[in-house]
Design a protein around this motif. Structure first.
Motif, PDB file in Angstrom:
ATOM      1  N   PRO A  88      60.199  60.542  28.803  1.00  0.00           N
ATOM      2  CA  PRO A  88      58.952  60.751  27.883  1.00  0.00           C
ATOM      3  C   PRO A  88      58.513  59.577  27.961  1.00  0.00           C
ATOM      4  N   ASP A 147      54.432  67.694  33.775  1.00  0.00           N
ATOM      5  CA  ASP A 147      55.380  67.382  32.737  1.00  0.00           C
ATOM      6  C   ASP A 147      55.408  68.655  31.778  1.00  0.00           C
ATOM      7  N   HIS A 180      62.746  66.619  32.397  1.00  0.00           N
ATOM      8  CA  HIS A 180      62.173  65.761  31.683  1.00  0.00           C
ATOM      9  C   HIS A 180      63.073  65.299  30.483  1.00  0.00           C
ATOM     10  N   HIS A 220      63.093  65.467  24.524  1.00  0.00           N
ATOM     11  CA  HIS A 220      61.723  64.606  24.587  1.00  0.00           C
ATOM     12  C   HIS A 220      61.994  63.431  23.685  1.00  0.00           C
ATOM     13  N   GLU A 256      55.858  70.476  28.583  1.00  0.00           N
ATOM     14  CA  GLU A 256      56.377  70.116  27.270  1.00  0.00           C
ATOM     15  C   GLU A 256      55.323  71.170  26.577  1.00  0.00           C
TER      16      GLU A 256
HETATM   17 ZN   LIG Z   1      56.626  63.990  27.896  1.00  0.00          ZN
END
Ligand SMILES: [Zn+2]
Length: 290
Positions: free
Chosen positions: A125, A12, A85, A89, A14
């Protein structure tokens, strides 16, 4: 590497400040001013995947993709599946179906604009597609998504009814394959152990034995990690204790465990693991599209 079953490796993408439910401490309005660390940390994971010749499904946050298009191009050029994703978020439980669709589309526009390919896999998320937010799967199917990996099949209230292995979900807009987080039954609960905090808490031998047991039963495991878990000097923002625990606790143990797993098991993308046909490359601009 003795087990032949293919397991799924997912990342993921981020940054360190993309923590759910901390808007008071790391407000969205401040994100642009924070240090951008996702680039180098993602490269650390990509390097490891390259060393073990593993292609992964990489769920990129739309916000990160917009800020760092080159990172997405590198992920794509390395042969990984570029998935989404979401854009900002936000957990599905915090959004209306309309907000979810808008956030999803915004991320897909950025990602497919960079890769020239449709985006067909999504991860929410914090595993926030629950039975009560199942409408998100309808939205995903209606947007042309083929795979979702956003559920945590715990046995408690709010999670019951999610099967603990990959399964097809029928929606009014067609079917979608759900690949839930991998869990092992322990007394009355299904415990996760193959990514994030659960992977950090579990001893390596336990994780290894758990995946071997599942593979022997013909069930592929889903391993997941985040670039910030590979940061040698992660920022420590002042967060509430529960959030700090989720993000920081034993974080330095992740790279060695991931490396050991990559050397021990066979891994591929979600599509490969599920046996879905490979997508035609570069359909955008060739009369295709989603
Ligand atoms: Zn995440």
């Amino acid at each position: 590497m003795t087990d032949e079953l293919l397991n799924a490796f997912t990342l993921d993408v981020e940054d360190w400040y993309h923590v759910c439910a901390v808007d008071q401490w790391l407000p969205r309005s401040e994100w642009d001013s924070y240090e951008h660390r996702v680039n180098r940390n993602t490269d650390r994971v990509l390097g490891l995947l390259d060393r073990f010749r593993v292609r992964a499904t990489v769920f990129v946050l739309g916000y990160v993709a917009e800020r760092d298009p080159e990172l997405v191009r590198r992920i794509h050029a390395a042969g990984h599946e570029v998935a989404t994703h979401g854009y900002e978020h936000r957990r599905v439980i915090e959004m209306t179906p309309e907000e979810f669709r808008a956030d999803l589309r915004r991320s897909v526009d950025v990602l497919s604009g960079l890769t020239g390919e449709p985006v067909t896999a999504y991860r929410a998320p914090e595993w926030s597609i629950l039975p009560r937010t199942r409408w998100a799967l309808d939205v995903l199917a209606s947007e042309g998504f083929e795979v979702d990996s956003s559920t945590m099949p715990l046995t408690g209230y709010g999670h019951r009814a999610i099967p603990p292995r990959p399964h097809v979900v029928d929606t009014p807009h067609g079917s979608i394959v759900e690949f839930p987080a991998t869990t092992m039954r322990c007394l009355w609960e299904n415990l996760p152990f193959t990514g994030g905090l659960p992977l950090r808490l579990a001893p390596y031998w336990y994780v290894d034995a758990g995946i071997r047991t599942l593979n022997r039963r013909g069930v592929p495991a889903l391993v997941y990690t985040h670039p910030w878990e590979f940061d040698p000097d992660p920022p420590r923002p002042p967060l509430p204790l529960s959030r700090r625990f989720l993000h920081d606790f034993l974080v330095r143990t992740t790279p060695a465990k991931i490396e050991a797993l990559l050397g021990r098991f066979r891994f591929g993308t979600l599509r490969e693991t599920l046996g879905l046909p490979a997508r035609a490359r570069s359909v955008v601009g060739a009369g295709g599209g989603r």
